[in-house]
Write a protein that holds these residues in place. Structure first.
Motif, PDB file in Angstrom:
ATOM      1  N   THR A 181      -6.310   3.208   1.530  1.00 29.90           N
ATOM      2  CA  THR A 181      -5.266   3.442   0.527  1.00 29.90           C
ATOM      3  C   THR A 181      -5.883   3.564  -0.863  1.00 29.90           C
ATOM      4  OG1 THR A 181      -3.612   2.252   1.839  1.00 29.90           O
ATOM      5  CG2 THR A 181      -3.170   2.511  -0.521  1.00 29.90           C
ATOM      6  N   GLY A 182      -6.821   2.678  -1.175  1.00 32.51           N
ATOM      7  CA  GLY A 182      -7.503   2.761  -2.460  1.00 32.51           C
ATOM      8  C   GLY A 182      -8.244   4.078  -2.632  1.00 32.51           C
ATOM      9  N   PHE A 183      -8.917   4.529  -1.571  1.00 30.26           N
ATOM     10  CA  PHE A 183      -9.611   5.818  -1.632  1.00 30.26           C
ATOM     11  C   PHE A 183      -8.622   6.960  -1.878  1.00 30.26           C
ATOM     12  CE2 PHE A 183     -13.332   3.974   0.741  1.00 30.26           C
ATOM     13  CZ  PHE A 183     -14.272   4.298  -0.228  1.00 30.26           C
ATOM     14  N   THR A 189      -6.159  -0.964   3.743  1.00 30.82           N
ATOM     15  CA  THR A 189      -6.083  -1.148   2.289  1.00 30.82           C
ATOM     16  C   THR A 189      -7.216  -0.418   1.590  1.00 30.82           C
ATOM     17  OG1 THR A 189      -5.060  -3.313   2.658  1.00 30.82           O
ATOM     18  CG2 THR A 189      -5.939  -2.881   0.462  1.00 30.82           C
ATOM     19  N   MET A 190      -8.409  -0.443   2.162  1.00 32.22           N
ATOM     20  CA  MET A 190      -9.517   0.304   1.568  1.00 32.22           C
ATOM     21  C   MET A 190      -9.241   1.806   1.562  1.00 32.22           C
ATOM     22  SD  MET A 190     -13.067  -1.597   2.670  1.00 32.22           S
ATOM     23  CE  MET A 190     -12.690  -1.891   4.396  1.00 32.22           C
ATOM     24  N   LEU A 202      -8.694  -0.803  -3.392  1.00 32.75           N
ATOM     25  CA  LEU A 202      -9.903  -0.695  -2.581  1.00 32.75           C
ATOM     26  C   LEU A 202     -10.626  -2.040  -2.521  1.00 32.75           C
ATOM     27  CD1 LEU A 202     -12.192   0.840  -1.116  1.00 32.75           C
ATOM     28  CD2 LEU A 202     -13.044   1.507  -3.371  1.00 32.75           C
ATOM     29  N   GLU A 203     -10.749  -2.704  -3.661  1.00 31.49           N
ATOM     30  CA  GLU A 203     -11.419  -3.999  -3.693  1.00 31.49           C
ATOM     31  C   GLU A 203     -10.616  -5.062  -2.959  1.00 31.49           C
ATOM     32  OE1 GLU A 203     -13.135  -7.692  -4.628  1.00 31.49           O
ATOM     33  OE2 GLU A 203     -11.084  -7.131  -5.163  1.00 31.49           O
ATOM     34  N   TYR A 216      -8.864   1.645  -7.471  1.00 33.94           N
ATOM     35  CA  TYR A 216     -10.067   0.824  -7.313  1.00 33.94           C
ATOM     36  C   TYR A 216      -9.705  -0.618  -6.978  1.00 33.94           C
ATOM     37  CZ  TYR A 216     -14.324  -1.710  -8.457  1.00 33.94           C
ATOM     38  OH  TYR A 216     -15.408  -2.543  -8.408  1.00 33.94           O
ATOM     39  N   ASN A 248       0.839  -1.210   0.000  1.00 33.00           N
ATOM     40  CA  ASN A 248       0.000   0.000   0.000  1.00 33.00           C
ATOM     41  C   ASN A 248       0.867   1.251   0.000  1.00 33.00           C
ATOM     42  OD1 ASN A 248      -2.332  -1.545   0.084  1.00 33.00           O
ATOM     43  ND2 ASN A 248      -2.596  -1.336   2.299  1.00 33.00           N
TER      44      ASN A 248
END
Length: 212
Positions: free
Chosen positions: A133-135, A130-131, A154-155, A151, A16
């Motif tokens: 980080t995706g955002f 991790t979510m 995030l997934e 994305y 990440n």
């Protein structure tokens, strides 16, 4: 297996940070591919060897670790880009925000009413980190393909959280989640190709120039 899970999740968190601090798209895509391959091991290491966990692991490895990264690498070859130019926020501030988000994820996970075996593991805090980080990648990057990478990360966070419930979820629901991921990447690829064809760039700020 708890030690193996901890090592996998710590490497996922380090990846990440790598994606937040890197400007090279190829390196970010390969990092996401490695992250997906590592996460594909979790159903087996968390729930043991079974037909259910093996099918979920193989599906995640095929999509997250192999097929989708291959599609993204092919896309950047076609549009001839290698770096993420002029992010909305600099790489160092973005990395600092990622560190803060990870710390917040661990603090928040400690306050959740979880089962004892989940409280002692890293699955929940790693999932939240991790979510987030995706955002961050979705909000701070201009290139459409880098936002696809956001994305995917995030997934990946959602997938980590879903591993906790995989024994209670029907296989068809889990397969549907992976299928949604694949369809979303295909749609994003179509949008990316259209942006590049119309504007000779994949900078998402150019979307404001679209007319009806």
């Amino acid at each position: 297996m708890s030690d193996v899970n901890s090592v996998i999740l710590l490497v996922v968190i380090l990846l990440n940070f790598f994606t937040l601090g890197s400007a090279r798209l190829v390196a970010c895509i390969r990092a996401v591919a490695l992250q997906g391959a590592l996460l594909a091991l979790l159903p087996v290491t968390v729930h043991g060897l079974s037909g259910h966990s093996l099918i979920l692991a193989l599906g995640a490895l095929t999509l997250k670790g192999l097929f989708i990264p291959w599609l993204l690498l092919r896309a950047i070859r076609e549009v001839r880009i290698r770096r993420e130019m002029e992010p909305l926020i600099g790489l160092v501030p973005t990395l600092f925000l990622g560190v803060l988000a990870t710390v917040a994820a661990f603090l928040f996970a400690d306050r959740l009413p979880l089962l004892l075996e989940h409280q002692e593991g890293l699955l929940v805090p790693a999932s939240l980190a991790t979510m987030l980080t995706g955002f961050l990648l979705l909000m701070t990057r201009r290139k459409a393909i880098t936002q696809v990478v956001g994305y995917l990360i995030l997934e990946n966070g959602i997938f980590v959280f879903g591993v906790l419930l995989s024994t209670a979820m029907p296989l068809v629901v889990e397969a549907g989640v992976l299928l949604d991921l694949l369809v979303a990447v295909f749609v994003m690829g179509i949008v990316l190709n259209q942006i590049n064809r119309e504007f000779a760039t994949i900078n998402t700020e150019r979307l404001s120039a679209l007319k009806e």
